[in-house]
Design a protein around this motif. Structure first.
Motif, PDB file in Angstrom:
ATOM      1  N   ASN A   1       0.840  -1.204   0.000  1.00  0.00           N
ATOM      2  CA  ASN A   1       0.000   0.000   0.000  1.00  0.00           C
ATOM      3  C   ASN A   1       0.874   1.253   0.000  1.00  0.00           C
ATOM      4  O   ASN A   1       2.101   1.180   0.128  1.00  0.00           O
ATOM      5  N   SER A   2       0.239   2.401  -0.123  1.00  0.00           N
ATOM      6  CA  SER A   2       0.989   3.647  -0.280  1.00  0.00           C
ATOM      7  C   SER A   2       1.870   3.931   0.924  1.00  0.00           C
ATOM      8  O   SER A   2       3.018   4.370   0.788  1.00  0.00           O
ATOM      9  N   TYR A   3       1.348   3.690   2.140  1.00  0.00           N
ATOM     10  CA  TYR A   3       2.124   3.986   3.345  1.00  0.00           C
ATOM     11  C   TYR A   3       3.363   3.096   3.422  1.00  0.00           C
ATOM     12  O   TYR A   3       4.487   3.564   3.652  1.00  0.00           O
ATOM     13  N   GLU A   4       3.174   1.789   3.203  1.00  0.00           N
ATOM     14  CA  GLU A   4       4.305   0.871   3.282  1.00  0.00           C
ATOM     15  C   GLU A   4       5.304   1.134   2.157  1.00  0.00           C
ATOM     16  O   GLU A   4       6.520   1.045   2.349  1.00  0.00           O
ATOM     17  N   THR A   5       4.778   1.492   0.984  1.00  0.00           N
ATOM     18  CA  THR A   5       5.660   1.797  -0.139  1.00  0.00           C
ATOM     19  C   THR A   5       6.537   3.003   0.181  1.00  0.00           C
ATOM     20  O   THR A   5       7.753   2.996  -0.060  1.00  0.00           O
ATOM     21  N   ALA A   6       5.926   4.057   0.732  1.00  0.00           N
ATOM     22  CA  ALA A   6       6.694   5.248   1.097  1.00  0.00           C
ATOM     23  C   ALA A   6       7.739   4.919   2.152  1.00  0.00           C
ATOM     24  O   ALA A   6       8.868   5.431   2.126  1.00  0.00           O
ATOM     25  N   SER A   7       7.377   4.051   3.097  1.00  0.00           N
ATOM     26  CA  SER A   7       8.311   3.649   4.141  1.00  0.00           C
ATOM     27  C   SER A   7       9.499   2.901   3.546  1.00  0.00           C
ATOM     28  O   SER A   7      10.657   3.131   3.922  1.00  0.00           O
ATOM     29  N   ARG A   8       9.223   2.020   2.594  1.00  0.00           N
ATOM     30  CA  ARG A   8      10.300   1.273   1.953  1.00  0.00           C
ATOM     31  C   ARG A   8      11.194   2.207   1.133  1.00  0.00           C
ATOM     32  O   ARG A   8      12.407   2.015   1.070  1.00  0.00           O
ATOM     33  N   LEU A   9      10.591   3.198   0.514  1.00  0.00           N
ATOM     34  CA  LEU A   9      11.383   4.158  -0.255  1.00  0.00           C
ATOM     35  C   LEU A   9      12.364   4.913   0.638  1.00  0.00           C
ATOM     36  O   LEU A   9      13.474   5.241   0.228  1.00  0.00           O
ATOM     37  N   SER A  10      11.943   5.195   1.856  1.00  0.00           N
ATOM     38  CA  SER A  10      12.813   5.932   2.781  1.00  0.00           C
ATOM     39  C   SER A  10      14.002   5.101   3.244  1.00  0.00           C
ATOM     40  O   SER A  10      14.954   5.638   3.805  1.00  0.00           O
ATOM     41  N   ARG A  11      13.955   3.795   2.992  1.00  0.00           N
ATOM     42  CA  ARG A  11      15.041   2.910   3.435  1.00  0.00           C
ATOM     43  C   ARG A  11      15.902   2.422   2.263  1.00  0.00           C
ATOM     44  O   ARG A  11      16.598   1.422   2.381  1.00  0.00           O
ATOM     45  N   MET A  12      15.869   3.135   1.161  1.00  0.00           N
ATOM     46  CA  MET A  12      16.686   2.735   0.016  1.00  0.00           C
ATOM     47  C   MET A  12      18.169   2.794   0.345  1.00  0.00           C
ATOM     48  O   MET A  12      18.618   3.682   1.065  1.00  0.00           O
ATOM     49  N   ASP A  13      18.919   1.856  -0.202  1.00  0.00           N
ATOM     50  CA  ASP A  13      20.361   1.828  -0.024  1.00  0.00           C
ATOM     51  C   ASP A  13      20.970   3.088  -0.648  1.00  0.00           C
ATOM     52  O   ASP A  13      20.751   3.372  -1.832  1.00  0.00           O
ATOM     53  N   PRO A  14      21.705   3.883   0.116  1.00  0.00           N
ATOM     54  CA  PRO A  14      22.275   5.127  -0.445  1.00  0.00           C
ATOM     55  C   PRO A  14      23.436   4.894  -1.405  1.00  0.00           C
ATOM     56  O   PRO A  14      23.865   5.823  -2.084  1.00  0.00           O
ATOM     57  N   ARG A  15      23.946   3.673  -1.486  1.00  0.00           N
ATOM     58  CA  ARG A  15      25.079   3.414  -2.380  1.00  0.00           C
ATOM     59  C   ARG A  15      24.675   3.620  -3.837  1.00  0.00           C
ATOM     60  O   ARG A  15      23.551   3.349  -4.227  1.00  0.00           O
ATOM     61  N   VAL A  16      25.635   4.077  -4.617  1.00  0.00           N
ATOM     62  CA  VAL A  16      25.388   4.283  -6.043  1.00  0.00           C
ATOM     63  C   VAL A  16      25.470   2.936  -6.748  1.00  0.00           C
ATOM     64  O   VAL A  16      26.476   2.235  -6.627  1.00  0.00           O
ATOM     65  N   PRO A  17      24.431   2.544  -7.493  1.00  0.00           N
ATOM     66  CA  PRO A  17      24.488   1.269  -8.218  1.00  0.00           C
ATOM     67  C   PRO A  17      25.645   1.253  -9.214  1.00  0.00           C
ATOM     68  O   PRO A  17      26.034   2.283  -9.762  1.00  0.00           O
ATOM     69  N   HIS A  18      26.160   0.082  -9.499  1.00  0.00           N
ATOM     70  CA  HIS A  18      27.315  -0.046 -10.376  1.00  0.00           C
ATOM     71  C   HIS A  18      27.053   0.457 -11.791  1.00  0.00           C
ATOM     72  O   HIS A  18      27.974   0.898 -12.475  1.00  0.00           O
ATOM     73  N   ASP A  19      25.797   0.395 -12.243  1.00  0.00           N
ATOM     74  CA  ASP A  19      25.521   0.827 -13.614  1.00  0.00           C
ATOM     75  C   ASP A  19      25.105   2.294 -13.695  1.00  0.00           C
ATOM     76  O   ASP A  19      24.788   2.785 -14.785  1.00  0.00           O
ATOM     77  N   ASP A  20      25.131   3.006 -12.564  1.00  0.00           N
ATOM     78  CA  ASP A  20      24.784   4.433 -12.594  1.00  0.00           C
ATOM     79  C   ASP A  20      26.073   5.253 -12.647  1.00  0.00           C
ATOM     80  O   ASP A  20      26.423   5.982 -11.712  1.00  0.00           O
ATOM     81  N   LEU A  21      26.781   5.145 -13.765  1.00  0.00           N
ATOM     82  CA  LEU A  21      28.071   5.819 -13.898  1.00  0.00           C
ATOM     83  C   LEU A  21      27.914   7.331 -13.959  1.00  0.00           C
ATOM     84  O   LEU A  21      28.782   8.078 -13.491  1.00  0.00           O
TER      85      LEU A  21
END
Length: 703
Positions: free
Chosen positions: A320-340
């Motif tokens: 749901n929207s609340y849980e989705t927003a919560s998960r978004l706030s916990r994204m890994d701050p590391r830069v993905p390898h393909d985001d050069l």
């Protein structure tokens, strides 16, 4: 060779970006920098983040680090000495590299976290065994000055050698934008002897930058394990804000701006249609994310199809929207390898804010020839610095072209030049708004219709020998390139850059008619600056002269060598052919041989050789074999092609196949600087071409 060990004082200080940013800053000083991550940061089998970005962005021959599991096993069994021997072997491998010994080795320690309680002591041991001077990295996020001073003092004691040496400096990351720098520095020095005495100099303060933390929409989809309903530009768009639709559209429509990720259940028809309208109006939303596994009703989907199947990324997740927003706030701050692209901007951002002067001349080690090495990062850095010092006014006739508008904004904001956009001001503002840009104060917008009449009489005067009439001049001035060229001819601007939508002929022809060649110059030619991983090379002529004769080829070589020298590249000219030395015959080879002799005769100060094959000119081992007595073979920096067909094909093959940045073409031989762009030019290409043009304007003429 000197080694710098980059070490954290605590968790989450931005260690990797600082280590790689420091390497880039040192490269800008003309040093050859090697990179080492002695021990992998995690137990993941994938390539370590630092090593991956060092290889892909810094083009460093960084060796694979010792796996963390192996290091932990050795430490647990009392095998630290064996571990350090392995680390020293890696350091020597990194320093030797594939292209010769480095001047400086930047080694990155282990980041500190809750699990690796041993990392602090291990980092100190690594620095000691590598005989490295330490750069401490700390953060201003969530810490008071008093605690920060104690933290730096304790870390300095851990890394200081017994003779008092071993400390190179410190870097502070994540500084708030409203930082009282003077007050902070005074308080730190008041509480720390190592800071007060200058033993640990400050190398830089790096501010927080939300824009550099923005993930791509693709990264959000991966993190949420979302279904991608429409990929669109998910690999290009970045999430700078999240709009969770809890209110009615009128109360949140102002949030639907560039970079916004709209999170909504699919049955919120008003939100879906509002997002679709925003997209169709030119607002570059980051994406539309449907929650609770929902999708819009078929009738709403049909009405919004033009948006939902275009460049707008559309995702769906089961939460749901609340849980989705919560998960978004916990994204890994590391830069993905393909985001050069994101990591490239981060490294430039950090390098721009580091001062390597306190590290001293001890880091410098000129090569055997005493020539300064100029890697791509140093070339770009010096290009921008020289352009800033020049402070020139550059006209851009394609003033409402989106890439040109963005490049002009960037140039003005960075002080690279004073760009003048020739276009209807309302149209420029519309283009800027569509890209989410704010036009800065001081950006000149000139309406061609409002100024055209001022140039009719001067143009008639300039072309009177050709019988140009006023009506003919007025008609030609309808072309914005001609109008901009007249501004340059009259000295109202210092240079012109065009070609993002115009052909080379459209750009060059007015310059030849109105600007003309510099005194004593017989032809106009061009060069490209090819930013290869290890150095910058000059290619000429790859854009203007189809089939130059020997005299013209010699002129091109001399012009190109002088241009190379003007931009910090030591010229060594290779006159290229399909054969080397006396191995071939024929009129094409003979033309190159004659041209080489003419260059030697006219400019005995310039190292030149030819005919040379490309590999003999560029690869030292091949050059020694094919032309053992050549002063150029294997070490050429200026490559002169025998004709346009060869030059243009080669530059594009190298550019596209090897992923090399090609800056240019830069025109040579004109009385005032006019430069052409490729119609496939990126924003950065335009920015660097504007910088080149500004620097040329300081040189009197472009000969």
């Amino acid at each position: 060779m000197k080694t710098l060990f980059v070490a954290p004082t605590r968790n989450g200080v931005g260690l990797t970006s600082t280590a790689l940013g420091l390497a880039r800053a040192l490269e800008r000083q003309g040093l050859k920098v090697a990179f080492l991550k002695p021990i992998a940061q995690t137990h993941e089998r994938a390539t370590d983040d630092s090593v991956h970005f060092a290889r892909t962005l810094a083009h460093a021959d960084a060796p694979e680090p010792i796996p963390l599991a192996d290091a932990e096993e050795q430490l647990s069994q009392g095998g630290e000495e064996d571990l350090m021997e392995n680390v020293i072997a890696l350091a020597r491998q990194a320093a030797a590299g594939g292209t010769g010994a480095a001047d400086v080795l930047v080694a990155e320690g282990l980041a500190l976290n809750e699990r690796n309680v041993y990392a602090g002591a291990l980092n100190a041991s690594l620095a000691r065994n590598l005989e490295a001077d330490v750069v401490l990295v700390s953060s201003l996020a969530g810490v008071e000055p008093a605690a920060l001073a104690d933290e730096l003092e304790i870390a300095a004691q851990a890394y200081r050698r017994s003779d008092g040496s071993g400390l190179a400096g410190y870097v502070l990351n994540f500084a708030p934008l409203n930082l009282d720098f003077g007050g902070l520095l005074a308080e730190l020095r008041a509480r720390s002897r190592v800071l007060a005495g200058g033993e640990l100099p400050l190398l830089g303060v790096v501010a927080q930058s939300p824009a550099l933390s923005a993930p791509r929409t693709l990264d959000v989809a991966r993190h949420l394990k979302a279904v991608v309903l429409n990929e669109g530009e998910a690999t290009l768009r970045r999430v700078t804000s999240t709009v969770v639709t809890a209110r009615t559209v009128p109360r949140m429509a102002h949030l639907f701006g560039p970079g916004a990720l709209v999170v909504t259940p699919g049955d919120r028809e008003d939100v879906v249609m509002a997002a679709a309208l925003a997209h169709l109006s030119g607002v570059p939303l980051a994406g539309l994310l449907f929650t609770s596994g929902s999708s819009p009703e078929e009738s709403i989907e049909r009405l919004s199809r033009a948006a939902l199947t275009s460049t707008l990324p559309v995702l769906r997740t089961e939460t749901n929207s609340y849980e989705t927003a919560s998960r978004l706030s916990r994204m890994d701050p590391r830069v993905p390898h393909d985001d050069l692209e994101r990591m490239e901007r981060i490294l430039d951002f950090v390098a721009d804010r580091l001062d390597t002067v306190p590290l001293g001349t001890r880091l410098r080690s000129p090569d055997a020839q005493g020539e300064r090495r100029l890697p791509p990062s140093a070339f770009r850095y010096e290009l921008i610095q020289k352009a800033r010092a020049a402070n020139k006014r550059i006209v851009l006739p394609e003033g409402d072209e989106p890439r040109t508008v963005r490049a002009a904004v960037r140039c003005l904001e960075k002080g690279i030049a004073r760009p003048v956009l020739l276009a209807k001001p309302d149209r420029v503002r519309q283009v800027a708004e569509g890209q989410g840009l704010t036009l800065p104060d001081g950006l000149e917008l000139l309406d061609p219709d409002a100024i055209r009449s001022h140039y009719v009489e001067p143009m008639v005067e300039l072309r009177k020998s050709k019988g140009l009439t006023a009506p003919q001049a007025e008609a030609q001035l309808e072309d914005s390139v001609v109008l901009g060229t007249m501004m340059l001819a009259l000295g109202e601007v210092d240079g012109l850059v065009s070609g993002a939508v115009h052909t080379t002929a459209n750009t060059v022809r007015p310059a030849l008619q109105l600007i003309k060649t510099a005194p004593g110059v017989r032809l106009v030619s061009s060069i490209f600056f090819m930013l290869l991983p290890e150095q910058v090379l000059v290619y000429g002529d790859a854009a203007i002269n189809p089939n130059p004769n020997a005299e013209e080829l010699a002129d091109i070589a001399i012009q190109s060598a002088d241009s190379a020298k003007a931009f910090g590249i030591t010229p060594r000219i290779a006159m290229l052919s399909y054969s080397t030395g006396e191995s071939g015959a024929g009129k094409d080879v003979e033309k190159v041989r004659v041209a080489t002799g003419l260059v030697r005769e006219r400019r005995p100060d310039l190292p030149v050789d030819g005919p040379l094959q490309y590999d003999a000119a560029s690869v030292l081992s091949v050059g020694r074999q094919k032309a053992p007595n050549s002063p150029v073979a294997g070490r050429a920096t200026v490559f002169i092609f025998p004709d346009l067909n060869t030059g243009n094909t080669t530059y594009k093959a190298v550019q596209r196949s090897a992923g090399v940045v090609a800056i240019g073409p830069m025109l040579q031989g004109l009385r005032k600087p006019v430069n052409d762009l490729s119609r496939g030019a990126l924003v950065d290409d335009i920015v660097y071409t504007i910088a080149l043009t500004a620097i040329q304007a300081t040189q009197g003429s472009t000969a």
